[in-house]
Design an enzyme around this catalytic site. Structure first.
Site, PDB file in Angstrom:
ATOM      1  N   GLU A 202       0.817  -1.220   0.000  1.00  0.00           N
ATOM      2  CA  GLU A 202       0.000   0.000   0.000  1.00  0.00           C
ATOM      3  C   GLU A 202       0.853   1.274   0.000  1.00  0.00           C
ATOM      4  O   GLU A 202       0.569   2.215   0.746  1.00  0.00           O
ATOM      5  CB  GLU A 202      -0.952  -0.002   1.210  1.00  0.00           C
ATOM      6  CG  GLU A 202      -1.988  -1.102   1.157  1.00  0.00           C
ATOM      7  CD  GLU A 202      -2.978  -1.043   2.313  1.00  0.00           C
ATOM      8  OE1 GLU A 202      -4.184  -1.087   2.054  1.00  0.00           O
ATOM      9  OE2 GLU A 202      -2.534  -0.957   3.468  1.00  0.00           O
ATOM     10  N   GLU A 276      -6.895  -7.351  -1.275  1.00  0.00           N
ATOM     11  CA  GLU A 276      -7.501  -7.337   0.051  1.00  0.00           C
ATOM     12  C   GLU A 276      -8.976  -7.007  -0.093  1.00  0.00           C
ATOM     13  O   GLU A 276      -9.355  -5.849  -0.253  1.00  0.00           O
ATOM     14  CB  GLU A 276      -6.825  -6.308   0.970  1.00  0.00           C
ATOM     15  CG  GLU A 276      -5.414  -6.675   1.371  1.00  0.00           C
ATOM     16  CD  GLU A 276      -4.842  -5.721   2.415  1.00  0.00           C
ATOM     17  OE1 GLU A 276      -5.628  -4.957   3.014  1.00  0.00           O
ATOM     18  OE2 GLU A 276      -3.618  -5.745   2.616  1.00  0.00           O
TER      19      GLU A 276
END
Length: 640
Positions: A202, A276
Site C-alpha cells: 500500500e 484485500e
C-alpha cells in the site's frame, strides 16, 4: 590375477567388473532422476502469468481464490487446522505477511524458528495443496505495531521510514539478506508453492519517495525472486503505489466498479484482482466491535467473481495479536487509538478457528468454481469454560524492579527506543518507569510528551493518569522530598499513515512541575519479556492474599486441567487494565473499557495438571479469574 587400483587397494577382475556395474547403475539412476525432475517442471509449466485478461498457471487458465492467515497470529500447533479449513472452504491460495519486527527483534539478531518458522509454514501449505502469495513487506500495516517495522529503527534521529534514506535501506537489505534466501527455494519455479510476491504494501497511501518502490523491487529480484510481482493499494493510493514490472491490485470492502474500471484502463488486457477484500474490520480500545454482515459480504464477493476477477479475503482467519504486538489507529490531527488484542476481524473463520455463517456462505459460493467436490470440513476445535480460579498470591511492582535490567540514570527523560537496554537496541514494548525527586506540590504538566499513557504516583501513592486527553495533574502537599513515579505504557505504535517516523514511546520530552522542568531521572525498563516472567514466577517474595495487595502488581493463580486441554477464553470482570500470562505465554492486553471482554487461550498452550497464570494489573482486581467457552467482543456496530 589381481591389479592394484587407487590408494593401494587390490581388486580381482570379478570385483572390478561388479564395481563397474554398480557405478553404471548409479549413473543411470541419477540421469533418470534428473530427467524426471525436469519432466515434472515441464508438466508444471511456467508460473503465474499475467499476460492476458486472465491469469495462467502452468500454462492453464487460473483464478486466485485466496485468503489471508498470518502464521504469527496463530499458534503453530493450529496452523494445519486453519489451512485445512481454508482449503475446505474452496480457496486455492494462502497469503501471508512477514513481520520484520518479530524476525529481527534486535539489529542483526534473527529468528526464524518455532512460531516464526516461515519455511515450515510454506512447506505445510504445499503439502496441503495450497498456493502461496508472499507479502514480505518490509512494511506490512496489518494493524501490527509500527506496521511490522522494528522499533530500533527509530533510534536514528534522522530516520525516514519507507524511503531510500540510507539508514533505512541498509537495514532493509540486511533483513532481506536473511529472509529472501529462506524463501527462494519455495517458489513455483523451484517446485514450491509461492506463485507471486508482493512489492512492499500500500505504498500509494504513503508515496514519500519516487525511488523507493524501484528499490524494493530490486531488493527482491536481485536476491532470486523470479515469480510474478504484485503491488497492492486501496482506491486512493492506486495512482501512486505501482512500480514498473509489477501487476497492480486493489484493496476495498464496498464494491467499487469505478475503481475497477480505472484499473482496467491503467492495465488493459491484464488480470484484475482484489488483493484485500476486507471481510470484516478491526477494533480499537474504547470503541465498539465492528461487524460486517455476511449477506453484504457475499453480495460483493459474488460481483467480483462474476467479473472474472481474482480475490483474496483479508482476513480469512484473523487470529490474535498476542503479546504487545497490536498497533494503533492514528491520524496526523488526532491522538492514536490503540488496537485491541483480538484480531478476530469478523472473518469467515473466527479468532479461535470456528466456522461462521460467512464461512458456510463462501463455501457454497466457491464450490461453484470447482469441477470437483470440495474437501470435507475438519471437525471444529472443542472449547471449554473451566471453573473460576482464585488468586493465591500477589507481588507489588515496586518489589520486583530488581528482576528488570539495571536501571538507567539520566538528567533528562529518555524515550523507550533510545534506552541503553537490549544490547543497545532500546526497549520495544511494554512499560517504562520514570522516577525523580520532587520538593513541592503543584501542577504536573506532561506537555503532551507522554506516549501513550502514564500512571502517576507520589511515594507509590496513585495520583492519576496522564495521556493524550489529560495533560495536567494536581500533586498534593507532603514532605519536603518525595519520589514522583510515572509508569508509562506503550499502548501500540501507529501502523498506517504518514506519522510512522514519530512513533517513539515513553517520555518523549520534558515534563514540568509548576513550570519547572523536572530533571535527574532513574528509568526502569519493564518490557515483561519471558525471562522476566520466569524470574518473577520463581521468586520467593510472593505474598499471600490475606495481606492486602498494592497496585500496580502481579497476581498469581493456578488452573488445574484434569483432561486433554481445550481452548478457552479468560474473563476478568472487576479487573481494570493489564496483561495476562499463562505458562509463560503473553496472551495480550485486557482493558475494562472494552469492547473486547475476553482473551483467547489456545488449548495447545495449556497442559494437563497445573497451569500457571500471572496477571499484571494496574489499578484494581476482583480476586478470581473466570473462563468462558465463547468470546465476548462487546457491543457490535456495523463497519460502515
Amino acid at each position: 590375477m589381481d591389479k592394484t587400483v587407487g590408494f593401494g587397494v587390490r581388486l580381482t577382475l570379478r570385483q572390478r567388473y561388479f564395481l563397474l556395474i554398480v557405478i553404471g547403475a548409479l549413473i543411470t539412476y541419477h540421469l533418470s532422476r534428473n530427467r524426471l525432475q525436469s519432466g515434472r517442471r515441464m508438466l508444471r509449466g511456467e508460473g503465474l502469468m499475467a499476460n492476458s485478461s486472465q491469469f495462467t498457471l502452468g500454462g492453464k487458465p487460473f483464478r486466485i481464490l485466496g485468503g489471508s492467515i498470518h502464521y504469527f497470529r496463530v499458534p503453530r500447533a493450529y496452523w494445519e487446522d486453519r489451512l485445512l479449513k481454508m482449503k475446505a472452504c474452496g480457496l486455492n491460495t494462502l497469503t501471508t505477511y512477514v513481520p520484520w519486527n518479530l524476525h529481527e527483534p534486535e539489529r542483526g539478531v534473527f529468528n526464524f524458528e518455532d512460531q516464526l518458522d516461515l519455511e515450515a509454514y510454506l512447506s505445510l501449505a504445499a503439502k496441503l495443496g495450497l498456493w502461496v502469495i508472499l507479502r514480505p513487506g518490509p512494511y506490512i500495516c496489518a494493524e501490527w505495531d509500527l506496521g511490522g517495522l522494528p522499533s530500533w529503527l527509530l533510534r536514528d534521529p534522522n530516520m525516514k521510514l519507507r524511503t531510500t534514506y540510507p539508514g533505512y535501506t541498509e537495514a532493509v537489505n540486511s533483513f532481506f539478506n536473511q529472509l529472501i534466501k529462506r524463501v527462494v527455494s519455495h517458489q513455483f519455479s523451484k517446485g514450491g508453492p509461492i506463485i507471486a510476491v508482493q512489492v512492499e504494501n500500500e505504498y500509494g497511501a504513503y508515496a514519500k519517495d519516487t525511488e523507493y518502490m524501484p528499490f524494493m523491487k530490486e531488493a527482491l529480484v536481485s536476491r532470486g525472486i523470479t515469480e510474478l510481482l504484485l503491488t497492492s493499494d486501496n482506491t486512493d493510493g492506486l495512482k501512486h503505489g505501482g512500480v514498473k514490472g509489477a501487476l497492480e491490485t486493489l484493496n476495498f470492502q464496498k464494491f467499487d466498479l469505478e475503481t475497477i474500471k480505472y484499473l482496467d484502463i491503467m492495465q488493459p488486457q491484464r488480470p484484475k484482482m482484489v488483493m484485500e477484500y476486507w471481510s470484516g474490520w478491526f477494533d480499537v480500545w474504547g470503541g465498539l466491535h465492528h461487524v460486517y454482515t455476511a449477506e453484504e459480504m457475499l453480495s460483493v464477493v459474488t460481483k467480483i467473481l462474476q467479473l472474472d476477477m481474482s480475490i483474496n479475503l483479508y482476513m480469512f482467519h484473523g487470529g490474535t495479536n498476542f503479546g504487545f504486538m497490536s498497533g494503533a489507529f492514528g491520524h496526523e490531527l488526532l491522538a492514536p487509538k490503540p488496537m485491541v488484542t483480538s484480531y478476530d476481524y469478523d472473518a469467515p473463520l473466527s479468532e479461535a478457528g470456528d466456522y461462521t455463517n460467512k464461512y458456510h456462505l463462501l463455501r457454497n459460493l466457491f464450490s461453484l468454481y470447482h469441477t470437483q467436490p470440495l474437501t470435507d470440513m475438519p471437525y471444529p476445535t472443542e472449547k471449554r469454560a473451566y471453573q473460576p480460579v482464585v488468586i493465591e498470591q500477589h507481588l507489588s511492582l515496586w518489589d520486583c524492579l530488581h528482576f528488570t535490567e539495571k536501571p538507567f540514570k539520566s538528567e533528562k527523560p529518555v524515550n523507550m527506543e533510545n534506552l541503553p537496554v537490549n544490547n543497545n537496541n532500546g526497549q520495544s514494548y511494554g512499560y517504562t518507569l520514570y522516577e525523580t525527586t520532587i520538593t513541592r506540590a503543584g501542577t504536573l504538566r506532561s506537555n503532551n510528551n507522554v506516549r501513550d499513557r502514564a500512571l502517576v504516583f507520589v511515594d507509590k501513592y496513585f495520583i492519576g493518569v496522564l495521556d493524550y486527553k489529560t495533560q495536567e495533574l494536581a500533586l498534593p502537599e507532603g514532605k519536603a522530598h518525595r519520589t514522583l513515579s510515572l509508569l508509562v505504557e506503550n499502548c501500540g505504535r501507529v501502523n498506517y499513515g504518514t506519522t510512522l517516523d514519530e512513533q517513539h514511546k515513553g517520555l518523549v520530552g520534558d515534563i514540568q512541575l509548576n513550570k519547572h522542568i523536572l530533571r535527574d531521572f532513574i528509568i526502569h525498563s519493564l518490557s515483561l519479556k519471558p525471562g522476566f516472567v520466569n524470574r518473577l514466577e520463581s521468586s520467593n517474595h510472593w505474598m499471600p492474599m490475606r495481606q492486602r495487595p498494592s497496585f500496580p502488581g502481579f497476581f498469581q493463580a493456578k488452573l488445574y486441567v484434569n483432561m486433554f486441554p481445550k481452548d478457552t477464553f479468560i474473563k476478568l470482570p472487576g479487573w481494570g487494565k493489564g496483561v495476562v500470562f499463562i505458562n509463560g505465554h503473553n496472551l495480550g492486553r485486557y482493558w475494562s473499557i472494552g469492547p473486547q471482554q475476553t482473551l483467547y487461550v489456545p488449548g495447545t498452550w495449556l497442559q494437563r495438571g497445573y497451569n500457571q497464570i500471572i496477571v499484571f494489573e494496574e489499578q484494581e482486581m476482583d480476586g478470581k479469574i473466570q473462563f468462558a467457552s465463547k468470546p465476548d467482543y462487546g457491543m457490535a456496530v456495523d463497519v460502515h
